[in-house]
Design a protein around this motif. Structure first.
Motif, PDB file in Angstrom:
ATOM      1  N   LEU A   1       3.711  17.002   3.895  1.00 30.49           N
ATOM      2  CA  LEU A   1       3.627  15.639   3.369  1.00 30.49           C
ATOM      3  C   LEU A   1       3.543  15.648   1.844  1.00 30.49           C
ATOM      4  CD1 LEU A   1       3.267  15.017   6.370  1.00 30.49           C
ATOM      5  CD2 LEU A   1       1.400  13.465   5.767  1.00 30.49           C
ATOM      6  N   ARG A   2       2.711  16.510   1.301  1.00 31.87           N
ATOM      7  CA  ARG A   2       2.572  16.582  -0.166  1.00 31.87           C
ATOM      8  C   ARG A   2       3.881  16.994  -0.835  1.00 31.87           C
ATOM      9  NH1 ARG A   2      -2.411  19.369   0.850  1.00 31.87           N
ATOM     10  NH2 ARG A   2      -4.236  18.104   0.342  1.00 31.87           N
ATOM     11  N   ALA A   3       4.583  17.903  -0.205  1.00 32.30           N
ATOM     12  CA  ALA A   3       5.813  18.427  -0.806  1.00 32.30           C
ATOM     13  C   ALA A   3       6.989  17.466  -0.672  1.00 32.30           C
ATOM     14  CB  ALA A   3       6.177  19.765  -0.172  1.00 32.30           C
ATOM     15  N   ASN A   4       6.866  16.468   0.213  1.00 37.45           N
ATOM     16  CA  ASN A   4       7.981  15.550   0.482  1.00 37.45           C
ATOM     17  C   ASN A   4       7.490  14.101   0.518  1.00 37.45           C
ATOM     18  OD1 ASN A   4      10.266  17.580   1.403  1.00 37.45           O
ATOM     19  ND2 ASN A   4       8.368  18.227   2.419  1.00 37.45           N
ATOM     20  N   PRO A   5       6.962  13.592  -0.592  1.00 35.90           N
ATOM     21  CA  PRO A   5       6.420  12.224  -0.587  1.00 35.90           C
ATOM     22  C   PRO A   5       7.503  11.181  -0.319  1.00 35.90           C
ATOM     23  CG  PRO A   5       6.595  13.067  -2.828  1.00 35.90           C
ATOM     24  CD  PRO A   5       6.884  14.223  -1.919  1.00 35.90           C
ATOM     25  N   LYS A   6       7.171  10.212   0.542  1.00 37.43           N
ATOM     26  CA  LYS A   6       8.108   9.137   0.876  1.00 37.43           C
ATOM     27  C   LYS A   6       7.337   7.843   1.089  1.00 37.43           C
ATOM     28  CE  LYS A   6      11.361  12.350   2.889  1.00 37.43           C
ATOM     29  NZ  LYS A   6      11.946  12.947   4.099  1.00 37.43           N
ATOM     30  N   PRO A   7       7.949   6.702   0.819  1.00 32.99           N
ATOM     31  CA  PRO A   7       7.266   5.433   1.099  1.00 32.99           C
ATOM     32  C   PRO A   7       7.021   5.291   2.599  1.00 32.99           C
ATOM     33  CG  PRO A   7       9.189   5.097  -0.309  1.00 32.99           C
ATOM     34  CD  PRO A   7       9.272   6.500   0.209  1.00 32.99           C
ATOM     35  N   TYR A   8       5.772   4.986   2.944  1.00 35.30           N
ATOM     36  CA  TYR A   8       5.390   4.774   4.346  1.00 35.30           C
ATOM     37  C   TYR A   8       4.941   3.325   4.503  1.00 35.30           C
ATOM     38  CZ  TYR A   8       3.081   5.298   8.857  1.00 35.30           C
ATOM     39  OH  TYR A   8       2.720   5.147  10.188  1.00 35.30           O
ATOM     40  N   PHE A   9       5.459   2.643   5.522  1.00 34.99           N
ATOM     41  CA  PHE A   9       5.137   1.237   5.763  1.00 34.99           C
ATOM     42  C   PHE A   9       4.459   1.088   7.124  1.00 34.99           C
ATOM     43  CE2 PHE A   9       8.395   1.166   2.608  1.00 34.99           C
ATOM     44  CZ  PHE A   9       8.172   0.033   1.836  1.00 34.99           C
ATOM     45  N   GLY A  10       3.302   0.438   7.133  1.00 36.56           N
ATOM     46  CA  GLY A  10       2.592   0.179   8.373  1.00 36.56           C
ATOM     47  C   GLY A  10       1.290  -0.550   8.089  1.00 36.56           C
ATOM     48  N   TYR A  11       0.686  -1.097   9.119  1.00 42.62           N
ATOM     49  CA  TYR A  11      -0.601  -1.775   8.948  1.00 42.62           C
ATOM     50  C   TYR A  11      -1.379  -1.650  10.254  1.00 42.62           C
ATOM     51  CZ  TYR A  11       0.797  -5.909  11.696  1.00 42.62           C
ATOM     52  OH  TYR A  11       1.180  -6.749  12.707  1.00 42.62           O
TER      53      TYR A  11
ATOM     54  N   LEU B   1      -4.080  12.204   0.028  1.00 45.85           N
ATOM     55  CA  LEU B   1      -3.164  13.255  -0.414  1.00 45.85           C
ATOM     56  C   LEU B   1      -2.535  12.944  -1.764  1.00 45.85           C
ATOM     57  CD1 LEU B   1      -1.266  14.098   2.919  1.00 45.85           C
ATOM     58  CD2 LEU B   1      -3.188  15.331   1.885  1.00 45.85           C
ATOM     59  N   GLY B   2      -2.889  11.772  -2.333  1.00 47.96           N
ATOM     60  CA  GLY B   2      -2.375  11.406  -3.649  1.00 47.96           C
ATOM     61  C   GLY B   2      -1.092  10.614  -3.629  1.00 47.96           C
ATOM     62  N   MET B   3      -0.796   9.943  -2.504  1.00 43.39           N
ATOM     63  CA  MET B   3       0.486   9.260  -2.337  1.00 43.39           C
ATOM     64  C   MET B   3       0.283   7.751  -2.128  1.00 43.39           C
ATOM     65  SD  MET B   3       3.374  10.252   0.519  1.00 43.39           S
ATOM     66  CE  MET B   3       2.689  11.921   0.538  1.00 43.39           C
ATOM     67  N   VAL B   4       0.975   6.932  -2.901  1.00 46.76           N
ATOM     68  CA  VAL B   4       0.979   5.483  -2.673  1.00 46.76           C
ATOM     69  C   VAL B   4       1.808   5.185  -1.431  1.00 46.76           C
ATOM     70  CG1 VAL B   4       1.716   3.251  -3.601  1.00 46.76           C
ATOM     71  CG2 VAL B   4       0.676   4.953  -5.118  1.00 46.76           C
ATOM     72  N   ALA B   5       1.270   4.370  -0.539  1.00 47.99           N
ATOM     73  CA  ALA B   5       1.988   3.918   0.651  1.00 47.99           C
ATOM     74  C   ALA B   5       1.999   2.391   0.632  1.00 47.99           C
ATOM     75  CB  ALA B   5       1.330   4.480   1.913  1.00 47.99           C
ATOM     76  N   TYR B   6       2.383   1.763   1.766  1.00 48.50           N
ATOM     77  CA  TYR B   6       2.566   0.312   1.771  1.00 48.50           C
ATOM     78  C   TYR B   6       1.925  -0.293   3.012  1.00 48.50           C
ATOM     79  CZ  TYR B   6       5.477   1.297  -2.147  1.00 48.50           C
ATOM     80  OH  TYR B   6       5.896   1.729  -3.384  1.00 48.50           O
ATOM     81  N   HIS B   7       0.936  -1.152   2.754  1.00 46.95           N
ATOM     82  CA  HIS B   7       0.244  -1.853   3.829  1.00 46.95           C
ATOM     83  C   HIS B   7       1.082  -3.058   4.246  1.00 46.95           C
ATOM     84  CE1 HIS B   7      -2.602  -4.699   5.658  1.00 46.95           C
ATOM     85  NE2 HIS B   7      -3.274  -3.623   6.028  1.00 46.95           N
ATOM     86  N   GLY B   8       1.683  -2.949   5.430  1.00 43.16           N
ATOM     87  CA  GLY B   8       2.493  -4.053   5.934  1.00 43.16           C
ATOM     88  C   GLY B   8       3.826  -3.570   6.456  1.00 43.16           C
ATOM     89  N   GLY B   9       4.471  -4.441   7.185  1.00 40.45           N
ATOM     90  CA  GLY B   9       5.788  -4.130   7.713  1.00 40.45           C
ATOM     91  C   GLY B   9       5.701  -3.479   9.076  1.00 40.45           C
ATOM     92  N   SER B  10       6.323  -4.077  10.075  1.00 44.72           N
ATOM     93  CA  SER B  10       6.364  -3.537  11.429  1.00 44.72           C
ATOM     94  C   SER B  10       7.732  -3.831  12.009  1.00 44.72           C
ATOM     95  CB  SER B  10       5.270  -4.185  12.294  1.00 44.72           C
ATOM     96  OG  SER B  10       5.513  -3.984  13.662  1.00 44.72           O
ATOM     97  N   VAL B  11       8.369  -2.819  12.572  1.00 46.89           N
ATOM     98  CA  VAL B  11       9.707  -3.029  13.138  1.00 46.89           C
ATOM     99  C   VAL B  11       9.649  -4.058  14.249  1.00 46.89           C
ATOM    100  CG1 VAL B  11      11.657  -1.926  14.301  1.00 46.89           C
ATOM    101  CG2 VAL B  11      10.433  -0.706  12.489  1.00 46.89           C
ATOM    102  N   LEU B  12       8.620  -4.013  15.087  1.00 43.79           N
ATOM    103  CA  LEU B  12       8.529  -4.984  16.176  1.00 43.79           C
ATOM    104  C   LEU B  12       8.051  -6.347  15.675  1.00 43.79           C
ATOM    105  CD1 LEU B  12       8.649  -2.296  17.893  1.00 43.79           C
ATOM    106  CD2 LEU B  12       7.311  -3.526  19.593  1.00 43.79           C
ATOM    107  N   VAL B  13       6.922  -6.350  14.964  1.00 47.89           N
ATOM    108  CA  VAL B  13       6.278  -7.630  14.647  1.00 47.89           C
ATOM    109  C   VAL B  13       7.052  -8.420  13.601  1.00 47.89           C
ATOM    110  CG1 VAL B  13       4.161  -8.724  13.818  1.00 47.89           C
ATOM    111  CG2 VAL B  13       4.036  -6.652  15.230  1.00 47.89           C
ATOM    112  N   HIS B  14       7.493  -7.763  12.539  1.00 52.67           N
ATOM    113  CA  HIS B  14       8.084  -8.506  11.418  1.00 52.67           C
ATOM    114  C   HIS B  14       9.606  -8.466  11.403  1.00 52.67           C
ATOM    115  CE1 HIS B  14       3.919  -7.451  10.252  1.00 52.67           C
ATOM    116  NE2 HIS B  14       3.905  -8.755  10.095  1.00 52.67           N
ATOM    117  N   LEU B  15      10.179  -7.278  11.574  1.00 51.34           N
ATOM    118  CA  LEU B  15      11.634  -7.223  11.678  1.00 51.34           C
ATOM    119  C   LEU B  15      12.109  -7.864  12.968  1.00 51.34           C
ATOM    120  CD1 LEU B  15      12.098  -3.617  10.295  1.00 51.34           C
ATOM    121  CD2 LEU B  15      13.029  -5.676   9.256  1.00 51.34           C
ATOM    122  N   GLY B  16      11.315  -7.777  14.026  1.00 51.14           N
ATOM    123  CA  GLY B  16      11.684  -8.371  15.309  1.00 51.14           C
ATOM    124  C   GLY B  16      11.104  -9.753  15.536  1.00 51.14           C
ATOM    125  N   ARG B  17      10.734 -10.464  14.464  1.00 49.57           N
ATOM    126  CA  ARG B  17      10.157 -11.804  14.601  1.00 49.57           C
ATOM    127  C   ARG B  17      11.117 -12.729  15.352  1.00 49.57           C
ATOM    128  NH1 ARG B  17       9.948 -16.826  11.586  1.00 49.57           N
ATOM    129  NH2 ARG B  17       7.835 -17.691  11.515  1.00 49.57           N
TER     130      ARG B  17
END
Length: 346
Positions: free
Chosen positions: A101-111, A124-140
């Motif tokens: 994970l440290r060697a391959n930082p990527k934006p992570y979306f979930g809540y 681990l020192g990585m900014v992520a993103y609180h929010g976004g769900s494939v079912l709840v929000h993309l599948g609204r």
């Protein structure tokens, strides 16, 4: 305080991981899931990549951790999106390969239950993103909510400052996923009443930490929350789930955080709009207002005891209600109680 870095962002046309580290609900509700995947392709121009446990309910925590680690390890994957929450991600994160994970930082979306992963990446020192769900929000059902999609698009593809917007309408009564016909119409919505501000009129800028309040309590019990000094000066974001914890429980959790010393050093607190309806508790609108009032009172009472000078903003759309605004987890935020504006840096 651990230095945090923003991972590089995806671009339209990129491959993104779609994972279920918490619960494999896409296997139970494929009609909702497929709608979310279609919007991910058509609205955002991203190509979703599934993993072996994405549609599997009850998958072994080690297998779910293996999938999440593989998503970070794959150099062709530029972001990772959780399909939904659940209740046992706390058993998954110990099996993640932190070196990968440290060697391959990527934006992570979930809540929700994904607060476990957000907090893990934060440590681990990585900014992520609180929010976004494939079912709840993309599948609204019906159509995407414009505030949710505008915020998600900005968080996925941009890196500048973004002004959050109070919702002109809101809802907390989802359609029944068990009935595919409910995808044809939007959920019940109510007129918005704006944010509710409390505390001194000053400007606070810092980085964020927090998430789902119930999961934060579990993390404290499992000793997976950093030292008090790690969080000094941060802006706390909290929200409650569809399990509808009582105002008493909300107060007790915050009291426990206060006794640990976590609340005193936080200059501002953003409180998500309280979810107050669920299928087994179909509250009326008046009952929901009473529920939300009690939740706000509980937060106010706890902060009065442990941090009376905090800037507090209630009814921010960052949790289990509709729409949902994306908040960078560990990223920068500006809470301006003078102009009554909230800005985040994606």
């Amino acid at each position: 305080m651990t230095p945090l870095n923003y991972p590089a962002k995806p671009r339209p046309g990129d491959r993104v991981a779609v994972v279920s580290p918490s619960a494999g609900l896409p296997g139970l509700f494929p009609h909702v899931y497929e709608l979310g995947l279609r919007r991910l392709r058509e609205e955002f121009g991203l190509e979703p990549v599934e993993y072996p446990t994405t549609r599997v309910m009850g998958a072994d925590p080690r297998d779910r951790a293996r999938d999440l680690t593989a998503a970070f390890a794959d150099p062709t994957i530029t972001a990772v999106l959780a399909t939904v929450g659940g209740d046992d991600l706390i058993t998954v994160t110990p099996h993640l390969d932190d070196e990968v994970l440290r060697a391959n930082p990527k934006p992570y979306f979930g809540y929700s239950d994904n607060t476990n992963v957000l907090n893990h990446l934060y440590r681990l020192g990585m900014v992520a993103y609180h929010g976004g769900s494939v079912l709840v929000h993309l599948g609204r059902p019906g159509k995407p909510h414009p505030l949710t999609f505008d915020s998600l698009r900005a968080a996925l593809f941009t890196s500048g400052w973004y002004d959050l917007t109070p919702a002109e309408e809101w809802g907390d009564q989802p359609n029944d996923w068990r009935d595919p016909s409910t995808l044809a119409h939007e959920p019940v919505m109510f007129p918005g009443e704006g944010w509710r501000w409390q505390g001194p009129a000053r400007v606070v800028q810092g980085r964020t930490w927090g998430g789902n309040l119930e999961i934060l309590h579990w993390l404290m019990a499992a000793d997976r929350v950093g030292a008090v000094s790690d969080h000094a000066g941060e802006v706390l974001i909290i929200e409650t789930s569809e399990e509808l914890p009582s105002a008493t429980e909300v107060f007790r959790i915050l009291r426990n955080m206060g006794e640990r010393g976590l609340l005193a050093g936080l200059p501002a607190v953003l409180v998500g709009r309280a979810k107050a309806w669920e299928f087994d508790r179909p509250h009326t609108l008046d009952q929901r207002r009473e529920w939300a009032d009690a939740q706000r009172d509980a937060v106010t009472r706890a902060l009065a005891a442990y941090n009376p000078d905090a800037v507090v903003v209630f009814d921010v759309d960052l949790g289990h209600t509709d729409p949902q605004l994306i908040i960078p987890y560990g990223g920068e935020i500006r809470v301006d109680a003078v102009e009554r504006r909230i800005s985040v840096r994606y």
